[in-house]
Design a protein around this motif. Sequence first.
Motif, PDB file in Angstrom:
ATOM      1  N   GLN A  51       0.820  -1.210   0.000  1.00 28.41           N
ATOM      2  CA  GLN A  51       0.000   0.000   0.000  1.00 28.41           C
ATOM      3  C   GLN A  51       0.859   1.267   0.000  1.00 28.41           C
ATOM      4  O   GLN A  51       0.559   2.245  -0.691  1.00 28.41           O
ATOM      5  N   GLN A  52       1.949   1.242   0.784  1.00 23.73           N
ATOM      6  CA  GLN A  52       2.786   2.432   0.951  1.00 23.73           C
ATOM      7  C   GLN A  52       3.889   2.534  -0.098  1.00 23.73           C
ATOM      8  O   GLN A  52       4.612   3.534  -0.133  1.00 23.73           O
ATOM      9  N   GLY A  53       4.055   1.464  -0.896  1.00 17.87           N
ATOM     10  CA  GLY A  53       5.164   1.447  -1.843  1.00 17.87           C
ATOM     11  C   GLY A  53       6.505   1.444  -1.133  1.00 17.87           C
ATOM     12  O   GLY A  53       7.488   2.067  -1.581  1.00 17.87           O
ATOM     13  N   ALA A  54       6.564   0.748   0.007  1.00 24.72           N
ATOM     14  CA  ALA A  54       7.775   0.711   0.846  1.00 24.72           C
ATOM     15  C   ALA A  54       8.274  -0.720   0.947  1.00 24.72           C
ATOM     16  O   ALA A  54       7.519  -1.670   0.730  1.00 24.72           O
ATOM     17  N   PRO A  55       9.559  -0.922   1.292  1.00 20.49           N
ATOM     18  CA  PRO A  55      10.094  -2.287   1.419  1.00 20.49           C
ATOM     19  C   PRO A  55       9.471  -3.027   2.601  1.00 20.49           C
ATOM     20  O   PRO A  55       9.125  -2.420   3.616  1.00 20.49           O
ATOM     21  N   GLU A  62      21.946  -8.075  11.523  1.00 18.30           N
ATOM     22  CA  GLU A  62      22.989  -7.269  12.155  1.00 18.30           C
ATOM     23  C   GLU A  62      23.441  -6.139  11.233  1.00 18.30           C
ATOM     24  O   GLU A  62      23.799  -5.055  11.686  1.00 18.30           O
ATOM     25  N   ALA A  63      23.424  -6.401   9.905  1.00 20.23           N
ATOM     26  CA  ALA A  63      23.842  -5.371   8.949  1.00 20.23           C
ATOM     27  C   ALA A  63      22.874  -4.181   8.961  1.00 20.23           C
ATOM     28  O   ALA A  63      23.283  -3.045   8.698  1.00 20.23           O
ATOM     29  N   MET A  64      21.595  -4.431   9.249  1.00 28.53           N
ATOM     30  CA  MET A  64      20.606  -3.343   9.282  1.00 28.53           C
ATOM     31  C   MET A  64      20.685  -2.544  10.582  1.00 28.53           C
ATOM     32  O   MET A  64      20.412  -1.340  10.604  1.00 28.53           O
ATOM     33  N   ALA A  65      21.008  -3.220  11.676  1.00 31.09           N
ATOM     34  CA  ALA A  65      20.941  -2.597  13.003  1.00 31.09           C
ATOM     35  C   ALA A  65      22.280  -1.941  13.346  1.00 31.09           C
ATOM     36  O   ALA A  65      23.242  -2.618  13.692  1.00 31.09           O
ATOM     37  N   ASP A  66      22.330  -0.623  13.247  1.00 30.57           N
ATOM     38  CA  ASP A  66      23.546   0.129  13.587  1.00 30.57           C
ATOM     39  C   ASP A  66      23.460   0.541  15.056  1.00 30.57           C
ATOM     40  O   ASP A  66      22.582   1.335  15.428  1.00 30.57           O
ATOM     41  N   LEU A  88      18.968   0.244   5.291  1.00 32.43           N
ATOM     42  CA  LEU A  88      18.518  -0.717   4.294  1.00 32.43           C
ATOM     43  C   LEU A  88      19.090  -0.318   2.941  1.00 32.43           C
ATOM     44  O   LEU A  88      18.768   0.754   2.424  1.00 32.43           O
ATOM     45  N   GLN A  89      19.986  -1.165   2.419  1.00 33.38           N
ATOM     46  CA  GLN A  89      20.649  -0.900   1.137  1.00 33.38           C
ATOM     47  C   GLN A  89      21.282   0.495   1.123  1.00 33.38           C
ATOM     48  O   GLN A  89      21.141   1.279   0.189  1.00 33.38           O
ATOM     49  N   GLY A  90      21.983   0.798   2.229  1.00 30.03           N
ATOM     50  CA  GLY A  90      22.708   2.055   2.337  1.00 30.03           C
ATOM     51  C   GLY A  90      21.859   3.262   2.668  1.00 30.03           C
ATOM     52  O   GLY A  90      22.367   4.379   2.796  1.00 30.03           O
ATOM     53  N   GLU A  91      20.547   3.057   2.822  1.00 32.48           N
ATOM     54  CA  GLU A  91      19.634   4.179   3.094  1.00 32.48           C
ATOM     55  C   GLU A  91      19.020   4.004   4.475  1.00 32.48           C
ATOM     56  O   GLU A  91      18.623   2.915   4.852  1.00 32.48           O
ATOM     57  N   MET A  92      18.967   5.100   5.231  1.00 30.39           N
ATOM     58  CA  MET A  92      18.393   5.028   6.573  1.00 30.39           C
ATOM     59  C   MET A  92      16.874   5.117   6.498  1.00 30.39           C
ATOM     60  O   MET A  92      16.318   5.977   5.808  1.00 30.39           O
ATOM     61  N   ARG A  93      16.187   4.228   7.209  1.00 35.14           N
ATOM     62  CA  ARG A  93      14.721   4.199   7.218  1.00 35.14           C
ATOM     63  C   ARG A  93      14.211   3.940   8.630  1.00 35.14           C
ATOM     64  O   ARG A  93      14.937   3.441   9.486  1.00 35.14           O
ATOM     65  N   GLY A 117      12.583   7.705   5.065  1.00 33.44           N
ATOM     66  CA  GLY A 117      11.517   6.880   4.520  1.00 33.44           C
ATOM     67  C   GLY A 117      11.166   5.785   5.502  1.00 33.44           C
ATOM     68  O   GLY A 117      11.862   5.570   6.503  1.00 33.44           O
ATOM     69  N   ILE A 118      10.069   5.063   5.224  1.00 34.68           N
ATOM     70  CA  ILE A 118       9.676   3.977   6.127  1.00 34.68           C
ATOM     71  C   ILE A 118       9.888   2.627   5.440  1.00 34.68           C
ATOM     72  O   ILE A 118      10.019   2.545   4.213  1.00 34.68           O
ATOM     73  N   ALA A 119       9.953   1.596   6.261  1.00 34.54           N
ATOM     74  CA  ALA A 119       9.910   0.206   5.798  1.00 34.54           C
ATOM     75  C   ALA A 119       8.948  -0.511   6.735  1.00 34.54           C
ATOM     76  O   ALA A 119       8.699  -0.036   7.855  1.00 34.54           O
ATOM     77  N   LEU A 120       8.375  -1.620   6.293  1.00 33.57           N
ATOM     78  CA  LEU A 120       7.345  -2.307   7.078  1.00 33.57           C
ATOM     79  C   LEU A 120       7.818  -3.671   7.559  1.00 33.57           C
ATOM     80  O   LEU A 120       8.535  -4.382   6.845  1.00 33.57           O
TER      81      LEU A 120
END
Length: 567
Positions: A51-55, A62-66, A88-93, A117-120
């Motif tokens: 719906q949101q067009g988000a990942p 561990e790679a996502m959690a800084d 996520l893929q070098g972009e903060m969400r 941006g958001i991710a779900l």
Amino acid sequence: MKDLGSILLAMQALTPEQLGQCVGTGKALDHCLLENQLVSPEVLAQAYAEQQGAPYVPLVTEAMADPTLLARIPLKFLRDNAVVPIKLQGEMRVLVADPRNFQAIDELNMVFGGGLGIALASSRTILDGVNRFYPLEGAKGVIAELEEEKGVVEEEVDFGAIEEAEITGRAEEAPIIKLVNHILFQAVKQNASDIHIEPYEKEIHVRYRVDGVMHLALTPPKRAQGALISRIKIMASMNIAEKRKPQDGRILIKIADKPIDIRVSVLPVQFGERIVMRLLDKSKAFVALQKFGFSPRDLKAVDRAINRPNGIVLVSGPTGSGKTTTLYAILAQLNKPDVNVMTVEDPVEYQMPGIAQIAVVERIGLTFAVALRSILRQDPDIIMIGEMRDQETAQIAIQAALTGHLVLSTIHTNNAPATITRLLDMGVEPFLIASTIACVIAQRLVRTLCPHCKVAYQPTPDLIEHLGLTPAEGAKITFYKEVGCAECNKTGFRGRAAIFEIMEMSPDVAHLTMERSDASVIRRQAEKDGMTLLIEDGIRRIKTGETTIEEVLSAAVAEEPGSRDAA
């Protein structure tokens, strides 16, 4: 923007009839769907992502959690709002469970300068990620703080109240309390089964056992030893003044939202008191037997044995080989409202609803034998005995099996056939063994390869020969070895799997038992009856790419060609 109901219908996650149950109820559609269990939180998160067009994020890695990002937000805020900042893929969400949680999203945007941006993901996924990766104060910082507190002795430490069950995110505590919290938290995070705190002449070693292998975690300063040990003894309700005798205790605590049962053993050694803590995660459900990785033949053999109205099923192997886990999996399958299940254990390792569990207390005379005699008067159908350790316990178990009970127990032997000779050595009559034993399950644990970094390779001819394979047989197998990556903490392995050797009491094996035959003779007959040796089951695991040659040889070394007769 697409309607959420239409998206779920297009995903075939709902039928029009199910959707109709929530339309016009006055409730928000997502709340109604979840309340009535018409969709799972994960499916709803996927629909929101569409719906949101988000990942959509199925798992926080561990790679996502800084840790530097997480540390900027209070732990309570992340948990209460089911949100977490990720890369996520070098972009903060901002990872959210509900994209309409505008207030929490706006507050994170304010902290990080906007434009996120958001991710779900489902709230379960988010909370799991927060619990796993939120940075508890690092060991170096805690130890540095300890070093600054010159002259710290145990009498000066404010141990604080331990009624607070959740240890994560408590930065205001005394350094010793923070150190103990750090040790426990990191052990759970690394899936350690045991924590060892070992005093030496000039330092203390804290080691974790992960997947059966010991790892040095940290070395606190020697002068913190008294306070560290006293803190753990207080948590385990032990006598902190008694330093000359061994003590046993228990800690019930919550770590990262998981209820953990910790068995604590304190033993006086040369340079102080040594502590070993066994961690049991009470939130883990009992694994179904079908998921243990039995071969089809072995699973049928176990099913036949445990569905008998009477008889004895023995699980054998050394300490730490997963015997208790196997017994509880069997109990979970047999535990039904129409049967009375009772256990005698030392101690009770897992609480299982619907089962009467008795803990052995040797000091008051409540031994295995005494408890067994008493529960036989409690009209049980199924009895589980923690360990068959002496002739008296074995004789009572056999009498119970003869009088119509199914008995489950463990025994320490190297392989399945050796169990028969062990019972004979205990003084049990051979005709009783032959008539009551249904099957013997011998097992070992091998570490499983990390799927993210394992690589195929060609082992040396010697290694293939040690497995008992010919060069031609070895050429048909793709062998893998460990490498090590961030996902497996650089070890190359993630988790463990069991290998089995299951011997049923066939008429021929019963005949050999009556003749008091040697274990090697019984083994050869059991093989003719279809029994798979431990090392052969290990080769099956190698063929599927689950483990390495070295792991199987280390676990089933007694079954190698040339030494298979060893008992």
